[in-house]
Design a protein around this motif. Structure first.
Motif, mmCIF file in Angstrom:
data_model
loop_
_atom_site.group_PDB
_atom_site.id
_atom_site.type_symbol
_atom_site.label_atom_id
_atom_site.label_comp_id
_atom_site.label_asym_id
_atom_site.label_seq_id
_atom_site.Cartn_x
_atom_site.Cartn_y
_atom_site.Cartn_z
ATOM 1 N N SER A 3 27.445 -82.913 10.012
ATOM 2 C CA SER A 3 26.173 -82.407 9.473
ATOM 3 C C SER A 3 24.991 -82.992 10.229
ATOM 4 O O SER A 3 24.031 -82.288 10.559
ATOM 5 C CB SER A 3 26.050 -82.757 7.992
ATOM 6 O OG SER A 3 27.009 -82.077 7.236
ATOM 7 N N SER A 4 25.060 -84.275 10.540
ATOM 8 C CA SER A 4 23.990 -84.927 11.303
ATOM 9 C C SER A 4 23.897 -84.368 12.719
ATOM 10 O O SER A 4 22.792 -84.145 13.240
ATOM 11 C CB SER A 4 24.226 -86.445 11.363
ATOM 12 O OG SER A 4 24.114 -87.003 10.086
ATOM 13 N N LEU A 5 25.050 -84.132 13.346
ATOM 14 C CA LEU A 5 25.050 -83.568 14.698
ATOM 15 C C LEU A 5 24.451 -82.162 14.714
ATOM 16 O O LEU A 5 23.685 -81.812 15.621
ATOM 17 C CB LEU A 5 26.475 -83.549 15.269
ATOM 18 C CG LEU A 5 27.066 -84.908 15.629
ATOM 19 C CD1 LEU A 5 28.543 -84.768 15.960
ATOM 20 C CD2 LEU A 5 26.311 -85.522 16.798
ATOM 21 N N GLN A 43 36.800 -89.898 6.286
ATOM 22 C CA GLN A 43 35.851 -89.650 5.194
ATOM 23 C C GLN A 43 34.391 -89.594 5.668
ATOM 24 O O GLN A 43 33.530 -89.098 4.948
ATOM 25 C CB GLN A 43 36.013 -90.689 4.070
ATOM 26 C CG GLN A 43 35.730 -92.113 4.447
ATOM 27 C CD GLN A 43 36.942 -92.868 4.965
ATOM 28 O OE1 GLN A 43 37.943 -92.276 5.348
ATOM 29 N NE2 GLN A 43 36.843 -94.186 4.987
ATOM 30 N N GLN A 44 34.095 -90.060 6.878
ATOM 31 C CA GLN A 44 32.718 -90.027 7.392
ATOM 32 C C GLN A 44 32.471 -88.871 8.360
ATOM 33 O O GLN A 44 31.335 -88.612 8.741
ATOM 34 C CB GLN A 44 32.389 -91.348 8.089
ATOM 35 C CG GLN A 44 32.330 -92.534 7.158
ATOM 36 C CD GLN A 44 32.019 -93.821 7.912
ATOM 37 O OE1 GLN A 44 32.005 -93.864 9.130
ATOM 38 N NE2 GLN A 44 31.799 -94.894 7.148
ATOM 39 N N LEU A 88 25.631 -74.599 18.883
ATOM 40 C CA LEU A 88 24.461 -75.479 18.985
ATOM 41 C C LEU A 88 24.869 -76.904 19.357
ATOM 42 O O LEU A 88 24.297 -77.521 20.258
ATOM 43 C CB LEU A 88 23.699 -75.512 17.652
ATOM 44 C CG LEU A 88 22.865 -74.307 17.305
ATOM 45 C CD1 LEU A 88 22.356 -74.401 15.877
ATOM 46 C CD2 LEU A 88 21.698 -74.189 18.266
ATOM 47 N N VAL A 89 25.873 -77.427 18.644
ATOM 48 C CA VAL A 89 26.323 -78.796 18.882
ATOM 49 C C VAL A 89 26.890 -78.915 20.304
ATOM 50 O O VAL A 89 26.614 -79.888 21.015
ATOM 51 C CB VAL A 89 27.367 -79.209 17.819
ATOM 52 C CG1 VAL A 89 28.004 -80.545 18.149
ATOM 53 C CG2 VAL A 89 26.714 -79.257 16.444
ATOM 54 N N HIS A 90 27.668 -77.953 20.724
ATOM 55 C CA HIS A 90 28.251 -77.962 22.071
ATOM 56 C C HIS A 90 27.166 -77.912 23.143
ATOM 57 O O HIS A 90 27.236 -78.636 24.148
ATOM 58 C CB HIS A 90 29.212 -76.773 22.224
ATOM 59 C CG HIS A 90 29.760 -76.619 23.606
ATOM 60 N ND1 HIS A 90 30.558 -77.562 24.194
ATOM 61 C CD2 HIS A 90 29.602 -75.624 24.523
ATOM 62 C CE1 HIS A 90 30.882 -77.162 25.411
ATOM 63 N NE2 HIS A 90 30.311 -75.980 25.630
ATOM 64 N N LYS A 91 26.130 -77.103 22.912
ATOM 65 C CA LYS A 91 25.047 -76.957 23.894
ATOM 66 C C LYS A 91 24.295 -78.269 24.071
ATOM 67 O O LYS A 91 23.915 -78.622 25.192
ATOM 68 C CB LYS A 91 24.100 -75.851 23.442
ATOM 69 C CG LYS A 91 22.986 -75.558 24.409
ATOM 70 C CD LYS A 91 22.172 -74.384 23.933
ATOM 71 C CE LYS A 91 21.087 -74.040 24.936
ATOM 72 N NZ LYS A 91 20.312 -72.881 24.511
ATOM 73 N N VAL A 92 24.077 -78.993 22.991
ATOM 74 C CA VAL A 92 23.278 -80.228 23.067
ATOM 75 C C VAL A 92 24.140 -81.435 23.445
ATOM 76 O O VAL A 92 23.749 -82.240 24.303
ATOM 77 C CB VAL A 92 22.548 -80.483 21.731
ATOM 78 C CG1 VAL A 92 21.847 -81.830 21.714
ATOM 79 C CG2 VAL A 92 21.552 -79.367 21.451
#
Length: 171
Positions: free
Chosen positions: A65-67, A58-59, A38-42
């Motif tokens: 998660s946000s991506l 640490q971030q 999903l992340v790669h597609k967008v």
């Protein structure tokens, strides 16, 4: 991940060897390939890699998660993405706040009606008490009048005359 373990989801999808220092490996494990897909597609693997490298370690988990969240939202709504979901939720909050305000106004109205009804009943009770005291006073006066008349009738000095009978002064 190293040569002894299976490659991470991103390396599997991109069909490359997963290096020991792979930036995707901690965040896209091999048992959840759909997440990286999903992340790669967008966003594209290159852009995600650049974003993660610019962030402190640490971030990065929060960023991933946000991506993932944004990618899911973009798949569902390509135009607005998560902004559309947020807007929908804000509209629901506004509608619920309006319903809450209406319910509170209705409660306030019912409370005011109850207060008015209570005040009306209290006034009626006070009026009834006043009427009762007037009736008691009238009954006491009537009893006093009756006693006076009884005393008057039994007194030997009082003569009750017939008002229709005329007496003459000469007889």
């Amino acid at each position: 991940m190293g040569s002894g373990s299976s490659p991470c989801a991103s390396c599997k999808l991109l069909r490359r060897r997963c290096a020991k220092d792979c930036i995707f490996a901690p965040y896209f494990p091999s048992d959840d390939p759909q997440r990286f897909a999903l992340v790669h597609k967008v966003f594209g693997a290159s852009n995600v890699s650049k974003m993660l490298q610019e962030l402190p370690v640490q971030q990065r988990a929060d960023a991933v998660s946000s991506l993932v969240y944004e990618a899911n939202a973009r798949i569902r709504d390509p135009v607005y993405g998560c902004v559309g979901a947020i807007s929908l939720l804000q509209n629901q909050v506004s509608e619920l706040q309006m319903q809450l305000a209406m319910a509170q106004a209705e409660i306030m109205s019912i409370q005011m009606q109850n207060q008015q009804t209570t005040a009306l009943f209290q006034n009626q009770i006070a009026e009834f008490a006043d009427d009762k005291s007037i009736l008691l006073a009238t009954a006491n006066n009537f009893n006093n009048l009756q006693e006076y008349l009884n005393d008057f009738a039994t007194s030997p000095n009082n003569v009750i005359q017939d008002p229709l009978k005329r007496e003459s002064f000469w007889t």
